[in-house]
Scaffold this motif. Structure first.
Motif, mmCIF file in Angstrom:
data_model
loop_
_atom_site.group_PDB
_atom_site.id
_atom_site.type_symbol
_atom_site.label_atom_id
_atom_site.label_comp_id
_atom_site.label_asym_id
_atom_site.label_seq_id
_atom_site.Cartn_x
_atom_site.Cartn_y
_atom_site.Cartn_z
ATOM 1 N N PHE A 5 0.828 -1.205 0.000
ATOM 2 C CA PHE A 5 0.000 0.000 0.000
ATOM 3 C C PHE A 5 0.870 1.266 0.000
ATOM 4 C CE2 PHE A 5 -3.408 -2.583 2.497
ATOM 5 C CZ PHE A 5 -3.772 -3.229 1.324
ATOM 6 N N SER A 6 1.916 1.257 0.811
ATOM 7 C CA SER A 6 2.705 2.496 0.887
ATOM 8 C C SER A 6 3.501 2.712 -0.396
ATOM 9 C CB SER A 6 3.604 2.523 2.125
ATOM 10 O OG SER A 6 4.461 1.433 2.084
ATOM 11 N N GLU A 7 3.925 1.638 -1.048
ATOM 12 C CA GLU A 7 4.625 1.804 -2.324
ATOM 13 C C GLU A 7 3.669 2.326 -3.406
ATOM 14 O OE1 GLU A 7 7.506 2.041 -3.131
ATOM 15 O OE2 GLU A 7 7.705 1.595 -5.270
ATOM 16 N N ALA A 8 2.441 1.810 -3.400
ATOM 17 C CA ALA A 8 1.450 2.308 -4.373
ATOM 18 C C ALA A 8 1.177 3.791 -4.119
ATOM 19 C CB ALA A 8 0.161 1.498 -4.266
ATOM 20 N N ASP A 9 1.136 4.182 -2.856
ATOM 21 C CA ASP A 9 0.893 5.589 -2.516
ATOM 22 C C ASP A 9 2.062 6.455 -3.005
ATOM 23 O OD1 ASP A 9 -0.845 7.483 -1.274
ATOM 24 O OD2 ASP A 9 0.611 7.663 0.361
ATOM 25 N N ARG A 10 3.270 5.921 -2.850
ATOM 26 C CA ARG A 10 4.458 6.662 -3.311
ATOM 27 C C ARG A 10 4.429 6.842 -4.838
ATOM 28 N NH1 ARG A 10 8.989 6.337 -5.665
ATOM 29 N NH2 ARG A 10 8.798 4.124 -6.180
ATOM 30 N N VAL A 11 4.108 5.770 -5.542
ATOM 31 C CA VAL A 11 4.057 5.831 -7.013
ATOM 32 C C VAL A 11 2.924 6.765 -7.452
ATOM 33 C CG1 VAL A 11 3.607 4.465 -9.107
ATOM 34 C CG2 VAL A 11 5.119 3.570 -7.322
ATOM 35 N N ARG A 12 1.785 6.706 -6.756
ATOM 36 C CA ARG A 12 0.687 7.635 -7.059
ATOM 37 C C ARG A 12 1.162 9.080 -6.960
ATOM 38 N NH1 ARG A 12 -0.606 11.509 -3.933
ATOM 39 N NH2 ARG A 12 -0.630 10.155 -2.127
ATOM 40 N N GLN A 13 1.872 9.385 -5.872
ATOM 41 C CA GLN A 13 2.306 10.765 -5.689
ATOM 42 C C GLN A 13 3.311 11.174 -6.771
ATOM 43 O OE1 GLN A 13 4.591 11.896 -2.172
ATOM 44 N NE2 GLN A 13 3.297 13.717 -2.039
ATOM 45 N N GLU A 14 4.230 10.266 -7.069
ATOM 46 C CA GLU A 14 5.266 10.569 -8.064
ATOM 47 C C GLU A 14 4.662 10.744 -9.461
ATOM 48 O OE1 GLU A 14 8.988 8.142 -7.859
ATOM 49 O OE2 GLU A 14 8.346 7.574 -9.889
ATOM 50 N N ARG A 15 3.698 9.909 -9.822
ATOM 51 C CA ARG A 15 3.215 9.898 -11.211
ATOM 52 C C ARG A 15 1.999 10.778 -11.461
ATOM 53 N NH1 ARG A 15 6.321 5.834 -13.889
ATOM 54 N NH2 ARG A 15 5.119 6.399 -15.728
ATOM 55 N N VAL A 16 1.074 10.852 -10.506
ATOM 56 C CA VAL A 16 -0.132 11.657 -10.770
ATOM 57 C C VAL A 16 -0.376 12.728 -9.708
ATOM 58 C CG1 VAL A 16 -1.279 9.920 -12.203
ATOM 59 C CG2 VAL A 16 -1.669 9.896 -9.749
ATOM 60 N N GLY A 17 0.519 12.817 -8.725
ATOM 61 C CA GLY A 17 0.486 13.930 -7.783
ATOM 62 C C GLY A 17 -0.553 13.791 -6.679
ATOM 63 N N ASP A 18 -0.715 14.906 -5.948
ATOM 64 C CA ASP A 18 -1.579 14.901 -4.762
ATOM 65 C C ASP A 18 -3.007 15.336 -5.063
ATOM 66 O OD1 ASP A 18 0.225 13.952 -2.933
ATOM 67 O OD2 ASP A 18 1.045 15.939 -2.483
ATOM 68 N N GLU A 19 -3.261 15.750 -6.294
ATOM 69 C CA GLU A 19 -4.631 16.155 -6.626
ATOM 70 C C GLU A 19 -5.540 14.930 -6.684
ATOM 71 O OE1 GLU A 19 -4.757 18.377 -10.275
ATOM 72 O OE2 GLU A 19 -4.354 20.232 -9.191
ATOM 73 N N VAL A 20 -6.748 15.110 -6.145
ATOM 74 C CA VAL A 20 -7.769 14.059 -6.248
ATOM 75 C C VAL A 20 -8.845 14.602 -7.188
ATOM 76 C CG1 VAL A 20 -9.514 12.734 -5.005
ATOM 77 C CG2 VAL A 20 -7.267 13.127 -3.965
ATOM 78 N N LEU B 276 -5.882 14.191 4.724
ATOM 79 C CA LEU B 276 -4.939 13.268 4.085
ATOM 80 C C LEU B 276 -3.778 14.013 3.414
ATOM 81 C CD1 LEU B 276 -7.418 10.818 2.248
ATOM 82 C CD2 LEU B 276 -6.202 10.412 4.391
ATOM 83 N N GLY B 277 -3.807 15.344 3.487
ATOM 84 C CA GLY B 277 -2.762 16.126 2.818
ATOM 85 C C GLY B 277 -2.945 16.145 1.308
ATOM 86 N N ARG B 278 -4.177 15.973 0.856
ATOM 87 C CA ARG B 278 -4.464 15.972 -0.584
ATOM 88 C C ARG B 278 -5.351 17.168 -0.899
ATOM 89 N NH1 ARG B 278 -3.879 10.294 -1.510
ATOM 90 N NH2 ARG B 278 -4.468 10.423 -3.703
ATOM 91 N N ARG B 279 -5.518 17.465 -2.197
ATOM 92 C CA ARG B 279 -6.351 18.613 -2.581
ATOM 93 C C ARG B 279 -7.204 18.259 -3.791
ATOM 94 N NH1 ARG B 279 -1.081 19.429 -4.120
ATOM 95 N NH2 ARG B 279 -0.819 19.707 -6.368
ATOM 96 N N PRO B 280 -8.364 18.944 -3.939
ATOM 97 C CA PRO B 280 -9.199 18.652 -5.103
ATOM 98 C C PRO B 280 -8.478 19.023 -6.388
ATOM 99 C CG PRO B 280 -10.339 20.086 -3.530
ATOM 100 C CD PRO B 280 -8.927 19.996 -3.070
ATOM 101 N N GLY B 281 -8.640 18.203 -7.404
ATOM 102 C CA GLY B 281 -7.998 18.477 -8.689
ATOM 103 C C GLY B 281 -8.628 19.682 -9.372
ATOM 104 N N LYS B 282 -7.842 20.328 -10.181
ATOM 105 C CA LYS B 282 -8.347 21.460 -10.983
ATOM 106 C C LYS B 282 -8.483 20.985 -12.431
ATOM 107 C CE LYS B 282 -8.036 24.911 -7.928
ATOM 108 N NZ LYS B 282 -9.164 24.558 -7.069
ATOM 109 N N GLY B 283 -9.542 21.421 -13.096
ATOM 110 C CA GLY B 283 -9.710 21.079 -14.510
ATOM 111 C C GLY B 283 -10.181 19.647 -14.693
ATOM 112 N N PRO B 284 -10.228 19.200 -15.948
ATOM 113 C CA PRO B 284 -10.853 17.913 -16.254
ATOM 114 C C PRO B 284 -10.105 16.698 -15.698
ATOM 115 C CG PRO B 284 -10.036 18.978 -18.269
ATOM 116 C CD PRO B 284 -9.845 19.949 -17.160
ATOM 117 N N GLY B 285 -8.803 16.821 -15.505
ATOM 118 C CA GLY B 285 -8.076 15.721 -14.863
ATOM 119 C C GLY B 285 -8.040 14.441 -15.665
ATOM 120 N N GLY B 286 -7.914 14.571 -16.975
ATOM 121 C CA GLY B 286 -7.756 13.369 -17.801
ATOM 122 C C GLY B 286 -6.316 12.912 -17.796
ATOM 123 N N ARG B 287 -6.090 11.677 -18.203
ATOM 124 C CA ARG B 287 -4.702 11.221 -18.267
ATOM 125 C C ARG B 287 -3.943 12.057 -19.289
ATOM 126 N NH1 ARG B 287 -2.364 5.169 -19.289
ATOM 127 N NH2 ARG B 287 -2.827 5.585 -21.455
#
Ligand code: SAM
Length: 353
Positions: free
Chosen positions: A27-42, A332-343
């Motif tokens: 779980f913590s590795e997935a969280d790390r990769v999430r932060q690195e690749r798609v950031g803290d925006e939800v 959780l230290g996260r923030r709402p995403g801005k804009g459409p947020g597509g890949r």
């Protein structure tokens, strides 16, 4: 120390069967990769359940054809009230979801998509089931950005058993997903975790399938039995073979999906928040997920879109729910995403920065 993304079926199977302390490191590795690749925006995608009519008889689903329940179909004006709410709450996307409802005409969706795209900045995701190729083309041309169609399981025999064909399908669901992607939609799919009859091996195959389909969105929630459906009581495999429909198993699948498809948009699903009411949503966001799909459906309809029990319990209005959502993200230290947020938009903004 970072962990390798599992590349072999054996490695994925070991993670799916792992029950010891190592799971926390997944779980913590997935969280790390999430932060690195798609950031803290939800990214917030406002879900509008536009109709609970359905022509299908999926063995797991509470809105299946033939089940005696009150049916509804929202008017364009009702849908647009929800769209306006999404704009007000600064969501980036609306998701128009329904049973596979022939009463939703091609033209009505085309008109709605055009109107949303011309009057708002929102991205539009459609999740209307297995519709005809011609209408999918038309909706894409009208401006629909994404299409969401879960393949539910890559075990073909199980899929056919729990998802009886209507007889007029143009393509196998997986092939349909490939065609949807080729039309230029950002394409989402996913599975239910713990369907009666689902083996660990087929769940491992599902994870490789996500990668092969190069999905932009991957949604995985636990199977939640609905007592008034054929799968409501059954558990057809021995406990050693049957994947359990638990929050922990679902979180493992979310985490593995993040490691194997690091740039995908992955929601922390309502089904996960249903099986673990206290912490399911947060745990999903801490195990690789970066999307939240708050429900904007008016409560009088939401209670009727009962694909599984417990889903519609939340008594909050969309505005009340939104305040709780913001507090949860902040904690959780996260923030709402801005804009459409597509890949694709994420990739473009990386190029620009
Ligand atoms: N008709 C569209 C389709 O089939 O893609 C969209 C609506 S369908 C109700 C949306 C999703 O609900 C399905 O993809 C399935 O994964 C989920 N679902 C249905 N019954 C469920 C159950 N008992 N437990 C968990 N998820 C369920």
């Amino acid at each position: 120390m970072s962990m390798e993304s599992p590349t072999s079926r054996q490695a994925v199977l070991e993670w799916l069967r792992e029950e010891g302390k190592r799971v926390a490191s997944l779980f913590s590795e997935a969280d790390r990769v999430r932060q690195e690749r798609v950031g803290d925006e939800v990214h917030l995608r406002g879900l509008i359940e536009v109709s609970n009519h359905c022509r299908r008889q999926c063995h797991y689903c509470g809105i299946r054809a033939g089940r005696r329940t009150e049916r509804y179909r929202m008017t364009e004006s009702e849908v647009f009230d929800c769209v306006r709410l999404a704009v007000k709450l600064e969501y980036g996307t609306v998701v128009l979801q329904a049973g596979e409802d022939p009463g939703i005409s091609t033209e009505s969706v085309t008109g709605l998509v055009r109107r949303i795209k011309s009057e708002t900045p929102l991205a539009v995701t459609l999740s209307l089931g297995e519709r005809k190729l011609a209408e999918l083309e038309e909706w894409r041309a009208a401006g629909a950005d994404r299409y969401l169609l879960k393949h539910e399981t890559s075990d073909d025999e199980l899929f056919r058993r729990i998802h009886p064909a209507c007889g007029d399908e143009e393509l196998h669901r997986l092939e349909l997903l490939r065609r949807i992607k080729a039309m230029g939609y950002e394409t989402g799919s996913g599975v239910m975790v713990g369907i009666p009859g689902q083996t660990y091996e087929s769940l491992a195959d599902d994870l490789f399938r996500f990668r092969e389909l190069d999905l932009e969105m991957i949604g995985c929630g636990p199977f939640v039995p609905h007592p008034e459906t054929p799968l409501g009581q059954s558990n057809v495999l021995s406990p050693e073979s049957q994947v359990p429909a638990t929050d922990t198993m679902t979180l493992k699948v979310v985490a593995l999906a993040r490691l194997m498809c690091p740039d995908a948009n992955i929601p922390s699903t309502t089904a996960l928040a249903t099986v673990n009411r206290e912490k399911g949503r947060e745990l999903g966001l801490l195990s690789g997920a970066n999307v939240w799909m708050p429900n904007l459906t008016p409560s009088k309809y939401r209670v009727l879109y009962e694909v599984y029990p417990g889903k519609a319990k939340a008594p909050d209005t969309a505005e009340e729910f939104h305040q709780k959502l913001l507090a949860t993200l902040a904690a959780l230290g996260r923030r709402p995403g801005k804009g459409p947020g597509g890949r694709n938009t994420q990739a473009k903004s990386e190029v620009r920065s």
